[in-house]
Design an enzyme around this catalytic site. Structure first.
Site, mmCIF file in Angstrom:
data_model
loop_
_atom_site.group_PDB
_atom_site.id
_atom_site.type_symbol
_atom_site.label_atom_id
_atom_site.label_comp_id
_atom_site.label_asym_id
_atom_site.label_seq_id
_atom_site.Cartn_x
_atom_site.Cartn_y
_atom_site.Cartn_z
ATOM 1 N N GLU A 24 84.472 -82.892 34.006
ATOM 2 C CA GLU A 24 83.623 -84.044 33.719
ATOM 3 C C GLU A 24 83.637 -85.002 34.913
ATOM 4 O O GLU A 24 82.722 -85.009 35.700
ATOM 5 C CB GLU A 24 84.096 -84.721 32.440
ATOM 6 N N GLU A 57 93.331 -90.466 26.707
ATOM 7 C CA GLU A 57 91.970 -90.632 26.194
ATOM 8 C C GLU A 57 91.989 -91.022 24.716
ATOM 9 O O GLU A 57 91.178 -91.823 24.259
ATOM 10 C CB GLU A 57 91.219 -89.312 26.359
#
Ligand code: BGC
Length: 928
Positions: free
Chosen positions: A504, A775
């Site tokens: 990502e 996260e």
């Protein structure tokens, strides 16, 4: 003479030496003598010291006043700019002088002289006067150099290889040229850029210490070039240059393994401008005379790593003696160079070095090295192997429950380095055009010893000075602060990324807006965000929709999500607050307005309840949605951010004096708030989503009627209690929750949240050995298993947004918004959470602010530093008796003014200087 007398005498001697050195600076004799050292230092131009690639038409200059005296304020300044350093100090041949300007402004002063031309180098100095009738000597001479301002300044051509086989993930082309310099070189500057990322060498010596240059911008619209002073790398006679180019962001793999986002061909733009000692000039540019070949880098990719076959090394290929007759010719690309811009933000550089903490075998039999820190960068080794032997290095952030090497959360990113030995003596290698997010390294194909003599990990990130320090008496909070800083380091790689390890690594806007204010405390991010915001404007769609990621590499539909696209108003405002930078508001104003305009267009009756939103991303979902899930209505969130962005637009309009806009958007905001209340709030102030985030946003953005705010804050507290004092917010509620609690008098509850060690909480990952911010609240679940590997990064900074509250409330260092950039400082420490001490420092545009408190047996000791040319309001909490400062009653000190008591707190106004307060504190009765 006893030791104290001796020390005092030495101090005096040192002081006079310092004073003398001030007095004998050039130009001093022209000004009034300062009785004590008072000077100007830390001169910067566009946030940089002596920059050599400025393309701002009117660059801005800033400086810091240095004085040990209290209450120092600048009353006037004089700037002078000239073409020559020596005549400048004599006040001769000036190209511009400000004259004496009566102003306390010492940051962001515009150059006001004639327009500067490309390559022009100008020298400048400043002197100032203060409110104690002191004049500083002229400062040291600094300079800035203009970049190449017009497309026609580029005589170089973009060059590419001629290979048709080249592709993403293929070998890195190497471009070279030998050239002759007829005379001795006085000065040489290299202007260079690439489609891809480059590494340049002149005569075997690496040019500069930047990595992944030219950095990542919205390439089709803006592409940076770097400028290097390479005078010392050149010689009279034969020289050579070699530049290798990797895929980088230009055509490398990205999200969903998309590739060639900006183009298929890598390319180089190279312009070396040499001035000989006799004044003659010579330019060496990329053109058809260059040669190209492939070498040892067989493939390189940010996600996948690098394959390096040392047998294919072209030894000494960047030295003048190298014979390149077998190399191929290059192709010239006639693309017009109208999108080139000077590098404005900090480049990526190599920073901390980590040695192996331990080397061990996992239960599955892998040989693994632990570097002790989840970092972003790469591993360098010095090892021996036979020709053709292959060593493979894999990178992981964590070990699994059983202690095995875990890479599932990287998704398709391989993070693998493969190195084929050429079979010499020990071979030293580090990657070139890749970076990995890792703490653990799996080594395959090499069985010799691995230790600190042959292995090291390096962190790479944008070169931002560390400006903040924060520590307390609680080691877990200190580790949290450490994790926040490392989350920032690992994800500030030229753009603010979501994560640095899986496939990502993009500039996700929601994450950036959530973390931005915290980032401004830890490091100097002014240049970093200013550059990124320009890409935001460049990639914002015509209708005002702001893409989910900047630079945008997703499709055009991937835009306009609440809390994500609001980055366009939130980040400029935060940069303005942190650095007092009005220009960033000017620069972004149209973009801010367009974003609000987009929402306006898509709203009905002032209600924005359409579109695709991520909502309060990764909020606490319980074990299932029936079980305590903290789901907040996405449209409620959208409406809240609609109001917030509109408010920030109004704020910006006020600063910029756009009165019509202030009126228009104030009216709009009134209607947005009304719509919010009628749709999402009951008449008694209950939110239709009874979640923490719902109350937090409504309160933080002032969306509730005044008379319902206190009770809403109590409902928030009640909600937190329902979760046994745990936080349940996601990306959007988290940055504000503790601020809201403090604002409404519930700092004790904010501390409960902060100090909680069980899931979900900030300290839960810390207790589980985290060295960065995760996260998810439960990246590793309480039972030791992992969250869904599809989305489980262990280095995502969003939840690190608590750092802002730690600086602004625990230590209590804040800027007055009416006097931003810490020109007027608010210092209001909030002890609590069983902390017995806290120390925080922030290097502002004016100098260091410090707030350090400790409590011992109810005695509150508070050390404060306020930099020159600022003032501070200090609020001392829970005062029971007389306050002393340096042993004196504060009421007897003339530098302390405005003393007044509000409740138990004591308000004071102070000027610059160092202060040491002591008093007895009222310890509040424990509520629970
Ligand atoms: C990213 C996030 C981002 C999100 C948007 C994720 O894949 O890693 O941090 O904000 O997508 O929902």
């Amino acid at each position: 003479m006893n030791s104290t007398q001796l020390t005092s005498m030495l101090k005096k001697v040192c002081l006079s030496i310092v004073t003398l050195s001030f007095l004998y600076q050039p130009g001093f004799s022209q000004v009034q003598h300062a009785p004590v050292p008072f000077r100007v230092d830390n001169l910067t131009c566009e946030y940089k010291t002596n920059p050599i690639a400025v393309d701002a038409g009117n660059p801005r200059m800033s400086w810091k006043l240095i004085s040990l005296e209290r209450g120092i304020q600048q009353t006037s300044y004089e700037l002078r700019v000239g073409n020559n350093a020596v005549s400048l100090t004599k006040g001769k041949d000036l190209i511009w002088t400000s004259g004496r300007v009566f102003s306390d402004q010492s940051v962001h002063i515009y150059y006001g002289g004639p327009m500067l031309s490309s390559r022009q180098k100008v020298y400048w100095q400043v002197r100032v006067w203060n409110n104690k009738n002191q004049a500083s000597p002229w400062s040291m001479v600094n300079f800035w150099k203009m970049g190449l301002l017009k497309p026609t300044d580029w005589t170089a051509k973009w060059i590419q290889d001629n290979y048709t086989s080249d592709t993403t993930g293929g070998p890195s082309p190497m471009f070279r040229k030998s050239f002759k310099l007829d005379r001795k070189v006085r000065a040489a500057h290299l202007y260079i850029s690439a489609h891809g990322v480059f590494e340049a060498k002149l005569n075997g010596k690496r040019v500069g210490n930047d990595y992944f240059a030219p950095g990542w911008t919205s390439y089709n619209k803006r592409i940076q070039y770097q400028v290097y002073d390479v005078t010392s790398s050149l010689q009279k006679g034969n020289n050579a240059v070699g530049v290798t180019i990797g895929d980088g962001w230009y055509r490398g793999y990205t999200y969903n393994r998309k590739k060639d986002v900006y183009g298929k061909k890598l390319a180089l733009l190279f312009q070396l401008e040499v001035v000989y000692t006799n004044g003659q000039k010579q330019i060496i540019t990329s053109d058809k005379s260059w040669k190209v070949a492939y070498g040892a880098i067989r493939s390189s990719s940010f996600f996948d790593g690098e394959l390096y076959d040392a047998r294919k090394d072209k030894l000494n290929w960047t030295s003048p003696l190298y014979k390149d007759q077998n190399w191929d010719t290059v192709r010239v690309d006639e693309t017009i160079k109208d999108n080139l811009i000077a590098t404005s933000g900090p480049s990526v550089k190599k920073h901390e070095k980590f040695l192996p903490l331990k080397v061990f075998n996992t239960p599955e039999g892998d040989r693994v090295v632990d570097f002790g820190q989840n970092l972003v960068g790469w591993v360098q080794f010095k090892l021996k192997g036979k020709a053709g032997d292959t060593i493979r290095l894999f990178h992981a952030e964590v070990l699994d429950q059983k202690g095995n090497f875990y890479t599932k959360n990287l998704r398709t990113a391989k993070q693998e380095i493969t190195y084929v030995f050429k079979g010499d003596s020990a071979e030293t290698y580090e990657p070139h055009f890749t970076f990995q997010g890792f703490r653990y390294l799996k080594v395959v194909g090499y069985s010799g010893p691995l230790d600190s003599t042959n292995l090291a990990a390096y962190a790479l990130y944008s070169d931002m000075a560390q400006t903040g320090k924060f520590s307390t008496s609680n080691p877990l909070i200190n580790q949290l602060q450490h994790n926040i800083q490392w989350g920032q380091k690992g994800n500030f790689i030229d753009v603010p990324t979501d994560c640095p390890q899986r496939d990502e690594r993009m500039g996700w806007t929601g994450d950036a807006q959530a973390f931005c204010r915290t980032a401004t405390f830890n490091m100097d991010v002014a240049g970093f965000f200013t550059k990124w915001l320009k890409d935001l404007s460049a990639d914002q769609h015509k209708d005002g929709a702001v893409p989910y990621v900047i630079p945008n590499m997703l499709d055009s539909a991937s835009s306009a999500a609440s809390g994500w696209s609001d980055v366009s108003t939130i980040v400029p405002w935060n940069i303005y607050l942190a650095y007092g930078d009005k220009q960033v508001l000017q620069q972004q104003y149209e973009s801010m307005k367009k974003w609000v305009g987009y929402i306006q267009f898509h709203s009905r009756n002032y209600l924005w309840d359409t579109g695709n939103h991520f909502g309060d991303w990764l909020f606490y979902a319980g074990t299932n949605y029936e079980d305590g899930a903290a789901l907040t209505d996405k449209n409620l969130i959208a409406q809240a951010f609609y109001a917030h962005s509109t408010q920030l637009l109004i704020n910006a309009a006020k600063v910029l004096g756009k009165n019509d806009d202030v009126a228009t958007y104030t009216q709009l905001l009134g209607n947005i708030v009304k719509a919010f209340q009628s749709e999402y709030v009951t008449p008694n102030g209950r939110m239709i989503s009874g979640t923490q985030t719902s109350y937090v946003l409504a309160l933080n953005f002032d969306l509730l009627p005044e008379n319902l705010r206190e009770s809403a804050a109590k409902r928030l507290v009640g909600n937190i209690e329902d979760y046994d004092d745990h936080i349940t917010t996601g990306f959007l509620g988290t940055p504000y929750i503790c601020h809201v609690l403090s604002r409404f008098g519930h700092t004790d509850m904010a501390y409960e949240l902060l100090m909680k060690e069980s899931y979900p909480s900030w300290l839960y990952p810390v207790k589980n050995g985290a060295t960065t911010i995760w996260e998810r609240w439960d990246g590793i679940k309480p039972d030791g298993s992992f969250e869904d590997p599809e989305m489980n990064s262990f280095n995502h900074y969003a939840y690190g947004a608590i750092g802002d509250w730690m600086y602004r409330v625990i230590a209590g260092i804040n800027t007055d918004e009416a006097s931003p950039g810490f020109h007027k400082i608010l210092i209001a420490p909030h002890p609590g959470g069983k902390l017995t001490s806290t120390q925080a420092e922030l290097e502002t545009m004016y100098g260091k602010v410090k707030s350090a408190w400790s409590i011992d047996n109810n005695i509150f000791t508070f050390d404060v530093i306020v930099p020159p040319n600022t003032t501070a309001q200090v609020i001392l909490p829970a005062v029971t008796d007389q306050i002393t400062e340096n042993g004196l009653d504060i009421n007897t000190e003339k530098e302390i003014t405005g003393i007044r008591k509000v409740g138990n707190d004591e308000y004071l106004e102070i000027g610059s200087g160092t202060y040491h307060f002591v008093y007895t504190m009222k310890i509040p009765a424990k509520k629970k």
